[in-house]
Design an enzyme around this catalytic site. Sequence first.
Site, PDB file in Angstrom:
ATOM      1  N   ASP A 229     -47.905  23.167 -13.328  1.00 18.52           N
ATOM      2  CA  ASP A 229     -48.444  23.466 -14.656  1.00 18.52           C
ATOM      3  C   ASP A 229     -48.828  22.124 -15.270  1.00 18.52           C
ATOM      4  OD1 ASP A 229     -49.095  24.436 -17.128  1.00 18.52           O
ATOM      5  OD2 ASP A 229     -47.113  25.238 -17.603  1.00 18.52           O
ATOM      6  N   GLU A 331     -44.927  19.263 -21.877  1.00 21.85           N
ATOM      7  CA  GLU A 331     -46.234  19.359 -22.523  1.00 21.85           C
ATOM      8  C   GLU A 331     -46.085  19.159 -24.022  1.00 21.85           C
ATOM      9  OE1 GLU A 331     -48.183  23.237 -22.495  1.00 21.85           O
ATOM     10  OE2 GLU A 331     -46.283  24.184 -21.923  1.00 21.85           O
TER      11      GLU A 331
END
Length: 445
Positions: A229, A331
């Site tokens: 990801d 993130e």
Amino acid sequence: MLIEAAENLEISGEVAKKKKNKKKKKKDNEAPPSGEQNGDVGVGVDEVNGDQPPEGQDSSEKPNAKKKKNKKKKTGKTQTDPPTIPISELFPTGSFPEGQIMDHPISADDKKAADRFSSEEARAIDRLQIDMYNEVRQAAEAHRQTRQHIQRWVKPGMKMIDICEELENTARKLINENGLESGLAFPTGCSRNHVAAHYTPNAGDTTVLEYDDVVKMDFGTHIKGRIIDCAWTMTFNDKFDPLLKAVQEATEMGIKTAGIDARLCDIGAAIQEVMESHEIELEGKTYQVKSIRNLNGHSISPYQIHSGKTVPIIKGGETVRMEENEFYAIETFGSTGKGYVHEDMECSHYMKNFDVGHVPLRLLKSKQLLNTINKNFGTLAFCRRWLDRIGESRYLMALKDLGEKGIVDPYPPLVDIKGCYTAQYEHTILLRPTCKEVISRGTDY
């Protein structure tokens, strides 16, 4: 086995050529040392590791370009431009490039932790998991090569749907898509400006990429459910550089702070401190870059993109600690707006509930659609374009029915206030017993 056989045939052909040109070879003296057997190093190593030395090699040692050249010949293939050759064919030995290696964060007075990470037991556990490491590293290499192609290829004026399809078609080739064994882990997010996440165009969407757009490119690859990801922000106007710098530095701080025994709340506090130390001036007005407080990173498990733990990007999160052998998506999202997102716009992202059991369905179309989802996506996220691609039609009512019964969850776009700009950077890390590996690291970010 077939790949190895093909490689042996090719090597034997090279041996014949070497005999024919024996004098020339002796003169050039370019043959690698006899002890070298890693035929996988020759393809894209500089692109993968950012010229960083392999684990255990002194940083002063410089790779020998001629050795790399010979090793390329051993694999028999180099990547095309644009990339089309599956990563598995570029590295036929099955050993894929390692990501960036970092130490776990250790406090100065915690000598026992330092000893544990360097112990023979930790190294033994590391060695036992090499097959799993190579699965996720293969997915990472497919991600790297795909995104670097897109970074070179994309231009303002293109339709967002065309950009997504080019990216996904490239990734499918490189990952060698094969049902649930390997493929895309979730739809390509290409959220623009005040839209922070979960936007991908549905069929008929004619949105065009503009010169002044700030686009978050977020996509995933997987091998046997081991997910990469990873995301970056794409701009064309230099005026947005301070925003991108803020978010990228905040992500790097999150990566640096993460590690075995690290508390999630401490990571969030460190990210926010870096993020909100930055400002950006737009149209004569200065904005503090804010962490989007209701977005976060997360742990990742096989076939489960969000597997229970959240990594906040503001202070005040949970005191839960990271653990050995866990995967995390680190993130961060920065915004010139409120720093808070809400759901808006037409939904495109969907995902089957990972924990759902058997739920009786009355509509035949709902049963058929659920079978299609189970077969093609399992518990990985998908979008309406992907349903169109495999031949599904008139499925919106059935999709709504599955949502109402809690079998499939919709994930509408997440937006801040209109007129603001948001940015995102993300990497996947693995907390190995001996070290922290930033698996998705590349020379681009």
